[in-house]
Scaffold this active site. Structure first.
Site, PDB file in Angstrom:
ATOM      1  N   LYS A   3     -42.934  77.558  75.324  1.00 23.82           N
ATOM      2  CA  LYS A   3     -43.182  77.636  73.884  1.00 23.82           C
ATOM      3  C   LYS A   3     -44.665  77.829  73.621  1.00 23.82           C
ATOM      4  O   LYS A   3     -45.508  77.153  74.218  1.00 23.82           O
ATOM      5  CB  LYS A   3     -42.716  76.354  73.191  1.00 23.82           C
ATOM      6  CG  LYS A   3     -41.223  76.114  73.295  1.00 23.82           C
ATOM      7  CD  LYS A   3     -40.814  74.801  72.661  1.00 23.82           C
ATOM      8  CE  LYS A   3     -39.312  74.587  72.796  1.00 23.82           C
ATOM      9  NZ  LYS A   3     -38.896  73.283  72.234  1.00 23.82           N
ATOM     10  N   ASP A  33     -32.478  63.019  67.570  1.00 26.96           N
ATOM     11  CA  ASP A  33     -33.668  62.415  68.173  1.00 26.96           C
ATOM     12  C   ASP A  33     -33.540  60.895  68.300  1.00 26.96           C
ATOM     13  O   ASP A  33     -34.064  60.304  69.241  1.00 26.96           O
ATOM     14  CB  ASP A  33     -34.911  62.803  67.381  1.00 26.96           C
ATOM     15  CG  ASP A  33     -35.215  64.283  67.500  1.00 26.96           C
ATOM     16  OD1 ASP A  33     -34.690  64.935  68.430  1.00 26.96           O
ATOM     17  OD2 ASP A  33     -35.971  64.804  66.661  1.00 26.96           O
ATOM     18  N   GLN A  73     -37.945  84.946  71.130  1.00 26.64           N
ATOM     19  CA  GLN A  73     -37.505  84.348  69.874  1.00 26.64           C
ATOM     20  C   GLN A  73     -38.702  83.708  69.184  1.00 26.64           C
ATOM     21  O   GLN A  73     -39.560  83.125  69.836  1.00 26.64           O
ATOM     22  CB  GLN A  73     -36.442  83.289  70.194  1.00 26.64           C
ATOM     23  CG  GLN A  73     -35.821  82.604  69.018  1.00 26.64           C
ATOM     24  CD  GLN A  73     -34.680  81.687  69.466  1.00 26.64           C
ATOM     25  OE1 GLN A  73     -33.861  82.043  70.306  1.00 26.64           O
ATOM     26  NE2 GLN A  73     -34.630  80.493  68.907  1.00 26.64           N
ATOM     27  N   ASP A  74     -38.758  83.821  67.852  1.00 26.37           N
ATOM     28  CA  ASP A  74     -39.738  83.117  67.040  1.00 26.37           C
ATOM     29  C   ASP A  74     -38.997  82.107  66.181  1.00 26.37           C
ATOM     30  O   ASP A  74     -37.965  82.432  65.587  1.00 26.37           O
ATOM     31  CB  ASP A  74     -40.494  84.077  66.116  1.00 26.37           C
ATOM     32  CG  ASP A  74     -41.598  84.845  66.804  1.00 26.37           C
ATOM     33  OD1 ASP A  74     -41.919  84.532  67.967  1.00 26.37           O
ATOM     34  OD2 ASP A  74     -42.146  85.768  66.179  1.00 26.37           O
ATOM     35  N   GLU A  96     -55.980  87.518  65.525  1.00 28.71           N
ATOM     36  CA  GLU A  96     -54.786  87.938  66.253  1.00 28.71           C
ATOM     37  C   GLU A  96     -54.101  86.676  66.737  1.00 28.71           C
ATOM     38  O   GLU A  96     -54.640  85.961  67.572  1.00 28.71           O
ATOM     39  CB  GLU A  96     -55.205  88.792  67.467  1.00 28.71           C
ATOM     40  CG  GLU A  96     -54.722  90.179  67.413  1.00 28.71           C
ATOM     41  CD  GLU A  96     -55.173  91.005  68.618  1.00 28.71           C
ATOM     42  OE1 GLU A  96     -55.415  90.469  69.715  1.00 28.71           O
ATOM     43  OE2 GLU A  96     -55.291  92.217  68.426  1.00 28.71           O
ATOM     44  N   ARG A  99     -63.887  86.399  51.704  1.00 25.86           N
ATOM     45  CA  ARG A  99     -62.567  86.852  51.264  1.00 25.86           C
ATOM     46  C   ARG A  99     -61.432  86.073  51.907  1.00 25.86           C
ATOM     47  O   ARG A  99     -60.323  86.050  51.419  1.00 25.86           O
ATOM     48  CB  ARG A  99     -62.364  88.338  51.588  1.00 25.86           C
ATOM     49  CG  ARG A  99     -63.361  89.257  50.943  1.00 25.86           C
ATOM     50  CD  ARG A  99     -63.272  90.658  51.520  1.00 25.86           C
ATOM     51  NE  ARG A  99     -63.573  90.606  52.942  1.00 25.86           N
ATOM     52  CZ  ARG A  99     -63.043  91.425  53.850  1.00 25.86           C
ATOM     53  NH1 ARG A  99     -62.174  92.346  53.501  1.00 25.86           N
ATOM     54  NH2 ARG A  99     -63.374  91.313  55.116  1.00 25.86           N
TER      55      ARG A  99
END
Length: 181
Positions: free
Chosen positions: A71, A168, A47-48, A28, A23
């Site tokens: 991070k 950058d 924060q995400d 997690e 399926r």
């Protein structure tokens, strides 16, 4: 979760336990208690972030000189070559870098602790990257080291010039960069 150590002991690769069948799959992606127990790292994510990039986009090498961010990076679509550079002057691995491939397929996560610069190159057609941070984004403290700094000598495994933002392209040389004590 399996913890893979790298040549810089504070940078870790996390391999989740994936439950797959005909399926699809389930895993997690983050559990604060397990993360703390298995990595011995006590932190709190505030924060995400979610980025989408095309092939050959290189983002980095980014860090915040104050309010440094740890991070926890993962990829939900595509594949990236992910890099962490130790900017802690007192560290035995100061100026060293470590890398790994993160992909939607391998479901690995990369722990980049506070005190490190971070960057990645998209190696698939496109990639979506999610990462949790331990401190809020603070643009006034945002710094960038030039991705192709000769002293760092990062092997980005490029076949053609990368696609870079103006920020950058204007990164500082490592020898001139602000670093952590």
């Amino acid at each position: 979760m399996n913890i893979v150590t790298t040549t810089i002991p504070d940078v870790l690769i996390l391999e989740p336990k994936v439950f797959a069948d005909d399926r699809g799959f389930f895993f997690e992606s983050y559990n604060e208690r397990l993360f703390s127990e298995q990595t011995k790292i006590k932190t709190h994510f505030v924060q995400d972030n979610h980025s989408f990039s095309k092939q050959n986009v290189l983002r980095g090498l980014h860090y915040q000189i104050q309010q440094p961010q740890g991070k926890l990076v993962r990829v939900i679509s595509g594949s990236i070559f992910d890099v962490a550079v130790d900017l802690r002057h007192s560290s035995s691995t100061f100026g060293k870098w470590v890398s790994c491939i993160l992909s939607a397929e391998n479901k690995r996560q990369f722990w980049v602790p506070p005190g490190f610069a971070h960057g990645f190159l998209v190696v698939s057609e496109v990639a979506e990257v999610l990462y949790k941070t331990t401190a809020d984004y603070a643009p006034q403290y945002d710094r960038t080291i030039l991705w192709n700094d000769p002293d760092l000598n990062i092997d980005w495994q490029l076949n053609s010039p990368p696609l870079l933002s103006a920020k950058d392209q204007a990164g500082q040389l490592f020898k001139n960069a602000e670093v952590y004590p």
